[in-house]
Design a protein around this motif. Structure first.
Motif, PDB file in Angstrom:
ATOM      1  N   UNK A 179      -0.276  10.072   2.768  1.00 58.86           N
ATOM      2  CA  UNK A 179      -0.582   8.636   2.709  1.00 58.86           C
ATOM      3  C   UNK A 179      -1.558   8.255   3.813  1.00 58.86           C
ATOM      4  N   UNK A 180      -1.318   8.741   5.011  1.00 56.10           N
ATOM      5  CA  UNK A 180      -2.176   8.394   6.146  1.00 56.10           C
ATOM      6  C   UNK A 180      -3.591   8.934   5.995  1.00 56.10           C
ATOM      7  N   UNK A 181      -3.730  10.110   5.382  1.00 60.54           N
ATOM      8  CA  UNK A 181      -5.053  10.691   5.190  1.00 60.54           C
ATOM      9  C   UNK A 181      -5.890   9.837   4.235  1.00 60.54           C
ATOM     10  N   UNK A 182      -5.246   9.346   3.146  1.00 58.12           N
ATOM     11  CA  UNK A 182      -6.014   8.589   2.145  1.00 58.12           C
ATOM     12  C   UNK A 182      -6.096   7.093   2.431  1.00 58.12           C
ATOM     13  N   UNK A 183      -5.271   6.580   3.362  1.00 64.03           N
ATOM     14  CA  UNK A 183      -5.244   5.133   3.642  1.00 64.03           C
ATOM     15  C   UNK A 183      -6.352   4.783   4.630  1.00 64.03           C
ATOM     16  N   UNK A 184      -7.468   4.286   4.111  1.00 70.43           N
ATOM     17  CA  UNK A 184      -8.644   4.022   4.925  1.00 70.43           C
ATOM     18  C   UNK A 184      -8.652   2.609   5.491  1.00 70.43           C
ATOM     19  N   UNK A 203      12.183   9.309   9.215  1.00 70.62           N
ATOM     20  CA  UNK A 203      10.797   9.595   8.848  1.00 70.62           C
ATOM     21  C   UNK A 203       9.797   8.799   9.680  1.00 70.62           C
ATOM     22  N   UNK A 204      10.287   7.819  10.425  1.00 70.79           N
ATOM     23  CA  UNK A 204       9.376   6.993  11.231  1.00 70.79           C
ATOM     24  C   UNK A 204       8.621   7.839  12.247  1.00 70.79           C
ATOM     25  N   UNK A 205       9.237   8.923  12.713  1.00 70.12           N
ATOM     26  CA  UNK A 205       8.569   9.763  13.714  1.00 70.12           C
ATOM     27  C   UNK A 205       7.389  10.523  13.108  1.00 70.12           C
ATOM     28  N   UNK A 206       7.278  10.499  11.783  1.00 71.95           N
ATOM     29  CA  UNK A 206       6.159  11.172  11.121  1.00 71.95           C
ATOM     30  C   UNK A 206       4.903  10.308  11.080  1.00 71.95           C
ATOM     31  N   UNK A 207       5.051   9.037  11.393  1.00 70.72           N
ATOM     32  CA  UNK A 207       3.890   8.142  11.411  1.00 70.72           C
ATOM     33  C   UNK A 207       3.052   8.458  12.641  1.00 70.72           C
ATOM     34  N   UNK A 208       1.793   8.836  12.458  1.00 77.62           N
ATOM     35  CA  UNK A 208       0.970   9.163  13.631  1.00 77.62           C
ATOM     36  C   UNK A 208       0.684   7.942  14.481  1.00 77.62           C
ATOM     37  N   UNK A 209       0.615   8.166  15.774  1.00 79.01           N
ATOM     38  CA  UNK A 209       0.279   7.083  16.702  1.00 79.01           C
ATOM     39  C   UNK A 209      -1.237   6.959  16.744  1.00 79.01           C
ATOM     40  N   UNK A 210      -1.726   5.774  16.404  1.00 78.64           N
ATOM     41  CA  UNK A 210      -3.166   5.535  16.423  1.00 78.64           C
ATOM     42  C   UNK A 210      -3.532   4.884  17.741  1.00 78.64           C
ATOM     43  N   UNK A 211      -4.296   5.585  18.549  1.00 74.66           N
ATOM     44  CA  UNK A 211      -4.705   5.030  19.840  1.00 74.66           C
ATOM     45  C   UNK A 211      -5.871   4.088  19.642  1.00 74.66           C
ATOM     46  N   UNK A 212      -5.669   2.822  19.978  1.00 77.60           N
ATOM     47  CA  UNK A 212      -6.749   1.842  19.796  1.00 77.60           C
ATOM     48  C   UNK A 212      -7.008   1.096  21.102  1.00 77.60           C
ATOM     49  N   UNK A 213      -6.751   1.796  22.207  1.00 84.81           N
ATOM     50  CA  UNK A 213      -6.996   1.175  23.505  1.00 84.81           C
ATOM     51  C   UNK A 213      -8.488   1.220  23.799  1.00 84.81           C
ATOM     52  N   UNK A 258       0.837  -1.209   0.000  1.00 88.25           N
ATOM     53  CA  UNK A 258       0.000   0.000   0.000  1.00 88.25           C
ATOM     54  C   UNK A 258       0.870   1.257   0.000  1.00 88.25           C
ATOM     55  N   UNK A 259       1.866   1.242   0.879  1.00 90.15           N
ATOM     56  CA  UNK A 259       2.711   2.423   1.060  1.00 90.15           C
ATOM     57  C   UNK A 259       3.520   2.723  -0.198  1.00 90.15           C
ATOM     58  N   UNK A 260       4.194   1.708  -0.719  1.00 94.95           N
ATOM     59  CA  UNK A 260       5.071   1.920  -1.885  1.00 94.95           C
ATOM     60  C   UNK A 260       4.273   2.283  -3.139  1.00 94.95           C
ATOM     61  N   UNK A 261       3.130   1.662  -3.335  1.00100.08           N
ATOM     62  CA  UNK A 261       2.323   1.976  -4.516  1.00100.08           C
ATOM     63  C   UNK A 261       1.697   3.363  -4.420  1.00100.08           C
ATOM     64  N   UNK A 262       1.414   3.814  -3.194  1.00103.76           N
ATOM     65  CA  UNK A 262       0.950   5.195  -3.031  1.00103.76           C
ATOM     66  C   UNK A 262       2.058   6.159  -3.435  1.00103.76           C
ATOM     67  N   UNK A 263       3.275   5.911  -2.929  1.00 98.29           N
ATOM     68  CA  UNK A 263       4.403   6.787  -3.270  1.00 98.29           C
ATOM     69  C   UNK A 263       4.596   6.832  -4.783  1.00 98.29           C
ATOM     70  N   UNK A 264       4.498   5.670  -5.406  1.00 95.52           N
ATOM     71  CA  UNK A 264       4.667   5.592  -6.856  1.00 95.52           C
ATOM     72  C   UNK A 264       3.595   6.411  -7.584  1.00 95.52           C
ATOM     73  N   UNK A 265       2.364   6.372  -7.044  1.00 96.56           N
ATOM     74  CA  UNK A 265       1.245   7.063  -7.693  1.00 96.56           C
ATOM     75  C   UNK A 265       1.385   8.582  -7.652  1.00 96.56           C
TER      76      UNK A 265
END
Length: 248
Positions: A106-111, A142-152, A82-89
């Motif tokens: 990527x995070x905004x469009x990745x549902x 760039x890993x620090x740019x990945x938002x933390x998703x709280x799923x507790x 998903x990630x690599x093909x988004x970058x390619x697009x």
């Protein structure tokens, strides 16, 4: 369907295509298509952009070396596709050109249907970006740019009702199958996963201390589980009276 069959490929062997068609036909019927079921269900396999392949394969090799479970490796592959093909697009042709803004986009469009699903994918992409930074393939972390998703969430534990427990105990007490009795006692009293129960070996059992020592198939983490006299007796009875006489 394809993910399910991938995880079952060792069991299905040559029957995998037949099983795949059967499941897809059932899906067509469930969706209301009773008459125009396709004669052939084509399989469109997603592939990585060529520019991403070398880094992705290096990451996969590292994960395999660390004895990551096959189901987790499958999730890695799905997330990175998903990630690599988004970058390619969006015109990215090298990981060195990826920006924090790209990751945000990527995070905004990745549902995903659940917060847990989103968190699982983000965690895997974060691990990949950390690998790229550690290997000096990219200059920014760039890993620090990945938002933390709280799923507790507070979820009530799934337990047997009194009626279900009575039925289970009645079966254990009345069955003539020593194997079934041993399996069910181990499962109900230790909470061990089914895949770990059926792959138990003699080396897994410490009779003196009444413990199982296993490396879990799902996590590759070693655990020690105590077992009761009832579990030990049921297992011993199966081994000595019903199990085929094998050296294995």
């Amino acid at each position: 369907v394809n993910k399910f069959l991938f995880l079952q490929k060792d069991k299905l062997g040559n029957n995998i295509e037949v099983k795949r068609r059967t499941l897809l036909v059932i899906n067509e019927i469930l969706n209301g298509n009773m008459e125009n079921i396709p004669a052939v269900f084509s399989f469109k396999k997603e592939i990585f952009p060529s520019w991403a392949l070398e880094a992705v394969e290096a990451y996969k090799a590292m994960r395999i070396k660390n004895r990551i479970a096959e189901s987790t490796l499958f999730m890695d592959n799905s997330s990175l596709l998903r990630f690599c093909n988004f970058l390619n697009s969006i015109g990215i042709t090298s990981f060195t050109k990826v920006t924090r803004q790209n990751i945000k986009e990527f995070n905004i469009q990745d549902k995903h249907s659940t917060v847990e699903g989103k968190a699982a994918y983000n965690n895997r992409i974060k691990g990949f970006l950390e690998f790229l930074y550690e290997e000096k393939i990219i200059k920014q972390d760039l890993a620090i740019s990945i938002p933390v998703m709280s799923c507790v969430r507070i979820k009530p534990p799934t337990i047997l009702t009194e009626e279900e427990e009575a039925k289970l105990n009645n079966y254990i007490d009345t069955t003539t199958s020593l194997r079934d009795r041993a399996l069910l006692k181990i499962a109900s009293q230790t909470g061990m996963r089914s895949i770990d129960i059926v792959t138990l070996t003699f080396d897994s059992i410490d009779w003196e201390n009444k413990t199982f020592r296993i490396i879990q198939k799902k996590t590759n983490v070693e655990i020690i589980l105590p077992f009761s006299n009832g579990v030990g007796n049921a297992l011993y009875e199966y081994i000595t009276k019903e199990r085929p006489k094998k050296e294995s």
